[in-house]
Design a protein around this motif. Structure first.
Motif, PDB file in Angstrom:
ATOM      1  N   ASN A   3      31.899  30.515 -28.872  1.00 44.72           N
ATOM      2  CA  ASN A   3      31.631  29.091 -28.720  1.00 44.72           C
ATOM      3  C   ASN A   3      30.217  28.823 -29.196  1.00 44.72           C
ATOM      4  O   ASN A   3      29.283  29.528 -28.797  1.00 44.72           O
ATOM      5  N   ILE A   4      30.041  27.835 -30.067  1.00 44.64           N
ATOM      6  CA  ILE A   4      28.700  27.367 -30.417  1.00 44.64           C
ATOM      7  C   ILE A   4      28.618  25.934 -29.923  1.00 44.64           C
ATOM      8  O   ILE A   4      29.131  25.003 -30.552  1.00 44.64           O
ATOM      9  N   VAL A   5      28.013  25.777 -28.739  1.00 43.96           N
ATOM     10  CA  VAL A   5      28.016  24.494 -28.040  1.00 43.96           C
ATOM     11  C   VAL A   5      26.614  24.168 -27.546  1.00 43.96           C
ATOM     12  O   VAL A   5      25.933  25.021 -26.976  1.00 43.96           O
ATOM     13  N   ASN A   6      26.212  22.923 -27.730  1.00 43.16           N
ATOM     14  CA  ASN A   6      24.934  22.465 -27.223  1.00 43.16           C
ATOM     15  C   ASN A   6      24.968  22.399 -25.698  1.00 43.16           C
ATOM     16  O   ASN A   6      25.893  21.845 -25.108  1.00 43.16           O
ATOM     17  N   LYS A   7      23.957  22.999 -25.063  1.00 38.35           N
ATOM     18  CA  LYS A   7      23.920  23.080 -23.600  1.00 38.35           C
ATOM     19  C   LYS A   7      23.942  21.704 -22.944  1.00 38.35           C
ATOM     20  O   LYS A   7      24.680  21.479 -21.973  1.00 38.35           O
ATOM     21  N   GLU A   8      23.163  20.798 -23.464  1.00 38.88           N
ATOM     22  CA  GLU A   8      23.113  19.449 -22.884  1.00 38.88           C
ATOM     23  C   GLU A   8      24.455  18.744 -23.026  1.00 38.88           C
ATOM     24  O   GLU A   8      24.894  18.012 -22.141  1.00 38.88           O
ATOM     25  N   LYS A   9      25.113  18.975 -24.156  1.00 42.29           N
ATOM     26  CA  LYS A   9      26.398  18.325 -24.394  1.00 42.29           C
ATOM     27  C   LYS A   9      27.461  18.828 -23.427  1.00 42.29           C
ATOM     28  O   LYS A   9      28.231  18.042 -22.864  1.00 42.29           O
ATOM     29  N   ILE A  10      27.511  20.137 -23.204  1.00 41.19           N
ATOM     30  CA  ILE A  10      28.544  20.677 -22.316  1.00 41.19           C
ATOM     31  C   ILE A  10      28.290  20.251 -20.876  1.00 41.19           C
ATOM     32  O   ILE A  10      29.227  19.977 -20.118  1.00 41.19           O
ATOM     33  N   LEU A  11      27.029  20.136 -20.490  1.00 38.76           N
ATOM     34  CA  LEU A  11      26.718  19.662 -19.136  1.00 38.76           C
ATOM     35  C   LEU A  11      27.088  18.191 -18.975  1.00 38.76           C
ATOM     36  O   LEU A  11      27.633  17.782 -17.939  1.00 38.76           O
ATOM     37  N   ALA A  12      26.814  17.404 -20.006  1.00 42.50           N
ATOM     38  CA  ALA A  12      27.167  15.980 -19.953  1.00 42.50           C
ATOM     39  C   ALA A  12      28.681  15.808 -19.923  1.00 42.50           C
ATOM     40  O   ALA A  12      29.213  14.951 -19.205  1.00 42.50           O
ATOM     41  N   ALA A  13      29.390  16.632 -20.681  1.00 44.10           N
ATOM     42  CA  ALA A  13      30.849  16.553 -20.703  1.00 44.10           C
ATOM     43  C   ALA A  13      31.440  16.975 -19.369  1.00 44.10           C
ATOM     44  O   ALA A  13      32.453  16.429 -18.922  1.00 44.10           O
ATOM     45  N   HIS A  14      30.806  17.933 -18.733  1.00 43.39           N
ATOM     46  CA  HIS A  14      31.287  18.363 -17.422  1.00 43.39           C
ATOM     47  C   HIS A  14      31.110  17.250 -16.395  1.00 43.39           C
ATOM     48  O   HIS A  14      31.951  17.047 -15.519  1.00 43.39           O
ATOM     49  N   ASP A  24      31.031  13.959 -17.083  1.00 46.10           N
ATOM     50  CA  ASP A  24      31.950  12.857 -17.378  1.00 46.10           C
ATOM     51  C   ASP A  24      32.760  13.216 -18.630  1.00 46.10           C
ATOM     52  O   ASP A  24      32.413  12.821 -19.747  1.00 46.10           O
ATOM     53  N   PRO A  25      33.866  13.954 -18.457  1.00 42.30           N
ATOM     54  CA  PRO A  25      34.669  14.393 -19.610  1.00 42.30           C
ATOM     55  C   PRO A  25      35.217  13.239 -20.440  1.00 42.30           C
ATOM     56  O   PRO A  25      35.464  13.399 -21.638  1.00 42.30           O
ATOM     57  N   LEU A  75      36.025  16.869 -27.502  1.00 44.92           N
ATOM     58  CA  LEU A  75      35.341  18.154 -27.341  1.00 44.92           C
ATOM     59  C   LEU A  75      36.356  19.271 -27.114  1.00 44.92           C
ATOM     60  O   LEU A  75      37.172  19.226 -26.192  1.00 44.92           O
ATOM     61  N   VAL A  76      36.296  20.268 -27.987  1.00 38.76           N
ATOM     62  CA  VAL A  76      37.169  21.437 -27.897  1.00 38.76           C
ATOM     63  C   VAL A  76      36.316  22.653 -27.583  1.00 38.76           C
ATOM     64  O   VAL A  76      35.236  22.825 -28.166  1.00 38.76           O
ATOM     65  N   VAL A  77      36.763  23.487 -26.662  1.00 42.33           N
ATOM     66  CA  VAL A  77      36.045  24.720 -26.329  1.00 42.33           C
ATOM     67  C   VAL A  77      37.002  25.898 -26.395  1.00 42.33           C
ATOM     68  O   VAL A  77      38.215  25.745 -26.196  1.00 42.33           O
ATOM     69  N   ARG A  78      36.435  27.045 -26.704  1.00 43.92           N
ATOM     70  CA  ARG A  78      37.230  28.274 -26.588  1.00 43.92           C
ATOM     71  C   ARG A  78      37.118  28.714 -25.142  1.00 43.92           C
ATOM     72  O   ARG A  78      36.070  29.175 -24.699  1.00 43.92           O
ATOM     73  N   VAL A  79      38.216  28.571 -24.423  1.00 46.07           N
ATOM     74  CA  VAL A  79      38.233  28.882 -22.997  1.00 46.07           C
ATOM     75  C   VAL A  79      38.207  30.388 -22.794  1.00 46.07           C
ATOM     76  O   VAL A  79      37.450  30.929 -22.007  1.00 46.07           O
ATOM     77  N   THR A  80      39.038  31.065 -23.507  1.00 43.82           N
ATOM     78  CA  THR A  80      39.105  32.528 -23.458  1.00 43.82           C
ATOM     79  C   THR A  80      39.680  32.951 -24.803  1.00 43.82           C
ATOM     80  O   THR A  80      39.054  32.719 -25.833  1.00 43.82           O
ATOM     81  N   GLY A  81      40.885  33.504 -24.840  1.00 40.98           N
ATOM     82  CA  GLY A  81      41.496  33.786 -26.132  1.00 40.98           C
ATOM     83  C   GLY A  81      42.007  32.535 -26.793  1.00 40.98           C
ATOM     84  O   GLY A  81      42.384  32.553 -27.961  1.00 40.98           O
ATOM     85  N   PHE A  82      42.050  31.422 -26.096  1.00 36.00           N
ATOM     86  CA  PHE A  82      42.590  30.188 -26.656  1.00 36.00           C
ATOM     87  C   PHE A  82      41.558  29.067 -26.642  1.00 36.00           C
ATOM     88  O   PHE A  82      40.580  29.106 -25.896  1.00 36.00           O
ATOM     89  N   THR A  83      41.803  28.047 -27.463  1.00 34.05           N
ATOM     90  CA  THR A  83      40.981  26.850 -27.477  1.00 34.05           C
ATOM     91  C   THR A  83      41.745  25.712 -26.813  1.00 34.05           C
ATOM     92  O   THR A  83      42.980  25.683 -26.816  1.00 34.05           O
ATOM     93  N   SER A  84      40.996  24.777 -26.242  1.00 31.68           N
ATOM     94  CA  SER A  84      41.623  23.665 -25.541  1.00 31.68           C
ATOM     95  C   SER A  84      40.679  22.484 -25.517  1.00 31.68           C
ATOM     96  O   SER A  84      39.454  22.648 -25.604  1.00 31.68           O
ATOM     97  N   TYR A  85      41.250  21.293 -25.390  1.00 29.08           N
ATOM     98  CA  TYR A  85      40.415  20.113 -25.193  1.00 29.08           C
ATOM     99  C   TYR A  85      39.795  20.185 -23.800  1.00 29.08           C
ATOM    100  O   TYR A  85      40.497  20.359 -22.797  1.00 29.08           O
ATOM    101  N   PHE A  86      38.484  20.047 -23.754  1.00 31.30           N
ATOM    102  CA  PHE A  86      37.743  20.182 -22.496  1.00 31.30           C
ATOM    103  C   PHE A  86      38.236  19.196 -21.449  1.00 31.30           C
ATOM    104  O   PHE A  86      38.323  19.514 -20.256  1.00 31.30           O
ATOM    105  N   ILE A  87      38.619  18.006 -21.880  1.00 29.04           N
ATOM    106  CA  ILE A  87      39.029  16.949 -20.958  1.00 29.04           C
ATOM    107  C   ILE A  87      40.353  17.270 -20.257  1.00 29.04           C
ATOM    108  O   ILE A  87      40.665  16.707 -19.210  1.00 29.04           O
TER     109      ILE A  87
END
Length: 715
Positions: free
Chosen positions: A665-676, A678-679, A685-697
């Motif tokens: 995952n290459i994600v901006n720290k401030e962005k992921i905190l802001a998304a957490h 208020d998704p 926003l898509v993140v690699r959760v583990t072996g898979f990717t998913s929409y964070f929301i």
């Protein structure tokens, strides 16, 4: 409207569909499946063939699969070039994945108690998690598969009729589903006023008519053929394994380009539409059996298509000594540009250790591809059940530790011996669960779709669980960092520093480090840790890995079955952690265990990626099943400032040391905190959760927190 513009519109629609799906189904802590919400007026009632109200066996599942396919809504988007879309799964009506096990027909009550004691995910009732040989399908086409079924039905006799009839039943249901889509496409053509869209629909219509009656002959036809097979196999049991897509599609791509039917823009659009419909697990590049790089033009177009779509994707590039550097670099660039956690990378050197297993050749190790979260499979020939079996090694330690502390003698040697003893019991229980699954699964839920594209199954009239050429079951350990850090903390604080006693620590653990015991928790949590670099934590991680690997490989299995060790927790870190009490590394009771082969949070103040890489490379079991490296990076060092080259060097270095798989995952720290916080503000926003990717929301708050904590700890 050009192809790129059409994909932008389809991407925006996908985001809206995802939000609608979440509204309809709630949070989904799973990979994005490319599906859309079910129409409000859709209804389906399965037919039961059991006293418990469920449906089981070849008849029960095939009848209901055919009924679901006949009821499944039609989906045709005039902007797309491929028809159909995922909406509902049969398993949703049978207890969800992995499915409702028929205890009244095939009980395993005694084994359940032992599995529960050690918190083992047994794999009993699990399905899919293999790789089809799609060459079988496209060579024969759908009607050719029916003729093959009828040929072997006649050859193998009446006792096999139920098996063959079930497979023909579901195939004919697929053909009816395609026919209904053909009718819908024809209707849309009749009412469409835009000539450009009419021509697109006409091409879609001709494509579907052709594959209805014959094997696919063009690039578009083979992608549509795959689209249909993927849709119905997912409808059946969530099957999402893909293929070596750049090699598989290349002959069609090359032929169509030579004959003037296809250019790269259109090929990219078709691929993007395939990824939109079915974001399955696809592998790119890697070596052939002679060690030559397999990168071709399509390798780049698949990446380009995923970039156009700019959504979730599960693409793996296999890195080896002769990898095309341009493809490798392009993959890393997309990690920076799109920030969606794809592609990921597998390491040929470590994966070639698959050849160390019984009866496995080097050629097979090359052909075994990445087609799942952590799992590899030999297409059409292997039933590995990878990612379905997990031994909670942290729970094994928990049991061993409490057993020792309830005795009279305490020492590192005694604790280790008890851990080994309980691990041996856990491995034995796991093996018995696997054998129960393999001996009985065909009576519960046969692989009605996968069997069609597996060697031996249709020929013998036997489900792949019993007929696969290789039954090499993956067994993942989970919680290695918790165990290693716990051993290290005890050795450091009790044996070496002598600042705490065995009893002081145990009393603090029984109190879950509350009150005055917080001081002890702090001392323990600041002990040497796994992935700090050649300290006690790494020493114990290496020892635990060696013992786990030894016990898995030495476990004797019947009927030419073998077990292959790996380290992976998938999304079970929360659930597995809830079954483990407070541990001597300072972890409180019920907290999540570490992610896969990664270290615990706070393993180093700097969260050094190189230290993680070294530690994770050290604990590779060495038989070809992965122990993935989950890497979180902040894009603070941009592409233009050498960031791409640094990431490439890190990936290459990990694989040179024997690493097998890297998720990034290459994600901006401030962005992921802001998304957490208020998704809703970050619906794309898509993140690699583990072996898979998913929409964070789409992730639950609990699961979002786990992902965010992991990211901000190492970014």
């Amino acid at each position: 409207m050009n192809y790129r513009e059409r994909i932008r519109i389809l991407r925006d629609k996908k985001i809206k569909d995802t939000l609608e799906k979440r509204k309809q189904k709630g949070y989904m802590d799973l990979d994005d499946n490319g599906g859309v919400a079910v129409p409000d007026d859709f209804s389906f009632t399965p037919v039961s063939n059991s006293s418990d109200g469920g449906f089981y066996g070849a008849v029960g599942f095939s009848v209901n699969m055919a009924k679901l396919a006949d009821a499944h809504p039609v989906y045709v988007d005039p902007l797309e070039i491929l028809a159909g879309r995922r909406m509902v799964m049969l398993l949703d009506y049978q207890g969800g994945w992995p499915g409702k096990w028929p205890d009244h027909l095939m009980p395993y009550d005694g084994l359940k108690k032992e599995l529960y004691e050690y918190d083992i995910i047994s794999g009993i009732g699990s399905n899919q998690h293999y790789a089809c040989d799609y060459q079988i399908g496209i060579s024969l086409g759908y009607h050719g598969l029916i003729q093959k079924i009828r040929h072997y039905r006649k050859k193998n006799g009446k006792e096999k009729y139920e098996f063959y009839d079930a497979h023909e039943r579901v195939l004919r249901a697929l053909l009816r589903l395609i026919e209904r889509h053909i009718d819908e496409i024809s209707f849309k053509i009749s009412v469409e006023e835009n000539e450009e869209i009419r021509e697109n629909l006409k091409e879609m219509l001709e494509c579907n008519k052709n594959i209805l009656t014959a094997p696919p002959k063009t690039f578009l036809e083979v992608c549509q053929w795959l689209g249909w097979f993927y849709q119905v196999s997912w409808m059946y049991n969530r099957e999402g394994a893909g293929m070596q897509i750049d090699q598989f599609l290349y002959p069609f791509y090359k032929k169509d380009k030579e004959e003037g039917r296809l250019d790269d823009e259109k090929a990219t659009f078709i691929l993007a539409d395939l990824l939109l419909l079915n974001p399955n697990y696809y592998q790119l590049s890697g070596p052939d059996e002679n060690g030559n790089d397999m990168t071709n033009e399509l390798s780049f177009l698949v990446l380009r298509a995923a970039h156009w779509l700019n959504s979730s994707a599960n693409i793996t590039i296999r890195i080896h000594d002769k990898i095309n550097e341009e493809l490798f670099k392009k993959g890393v660039e997309y990690l920076f540009k799109d920030g969606n956690g794809w592609p990921r990378f597998s390491g040929d050197k470590g994966l070639m250790n698959y050849a160390r297993n019984e009866n496995v050749t080097r050629k097979m190790a090359v052909e075994r591809i990445a087609v799942g979260c952590n799992w590899m499979a030999l297409p059409g020939r292997e039933y590995p059940l990878n990612d379905c079996v997990k031994i909670n090694v942290a729970k094994v330690f928990d049991i061993a530790y409490h057993e020792m502390m309830n005795g009279e003698d305490y020492s590192m040697d005694i604790l280790w011996k008890k851990f080994v003893c309980h691990l041996e019991r856990g491995v034995d229980i796991t093996a018995r669960g696997i054998n129960f699954h393999l001996d009985n699964m065909h009576k519960h839920m046969p692989e009605l779709w996968g069997n069609l594209l597996m060697h031996n199954a249709i020929e013998q009239g036997v489900d792949m669980t019993l007929s696969a050429e290789f039954v090499n079951i993956g067994v993942d350990g989970a919680g290695i960092a918790v165990v290693a850090d716990s051993f290290a903390a005890l050795e450091q604080r009790v044996v070496k520093d002598r600042c705490l006693s065995w009893k002081e620590i145990y009393d603090a653990i029984l109190a879950d480090f509350k009150g005055e015991n917080k001081r002890i928790q702090q001392i323990l949590s600041h002990s040497e840790k796994y992935c700090q670099g050649r300290g006690l934590g790494d020493k114990w991680a290496d020892k635990v890995n060696r013992e786990f690997t030894k016990q898995i490989k030495e476990k004797k299995m019947p009927k030419n079955r073998i077990l292959i060790p790996g380290w992976f927790s998938w999304a079970n870190t929360i659930g597995l952690g809830k079954k483990v009490g407070a541990t001597p590394n300072g972890r409180k009771a019920g907290q999540p265990i570490n992610h896969g082969a990664n270290p615990n949070a706070g393993f180093r103040k700097d969260g050094a990626a190189t230290a993680m890489s070294n530690g994770i490379a050290m604990v590779q079991p060495g038989f070809g099943n992965p122990a993935p490296f989950q890497l979180e990076l902040d894009p603070g060092v941009g592409m233009e400032d050498g960031g791409v080259e640094r990431v490439m060097d890190l990936i290459r270095g990990h694989f040179e040391k024997g690493g097998t798989l890297i998720n990034v995952n290459i994600v901006n720290k401030e962005k992921i905190l802001a998304a957490h916080k208020d998704p809703e503000l970050y619906p794309d926003l898509v993140v690699r959760v583990t072996g898979f990717t998913s929409y964070f929301i789409t992730l639950s708050p609990e699961f979002r927190k786990l992902v965010v904590d992991r990211m901000i700890d190492t970014i």
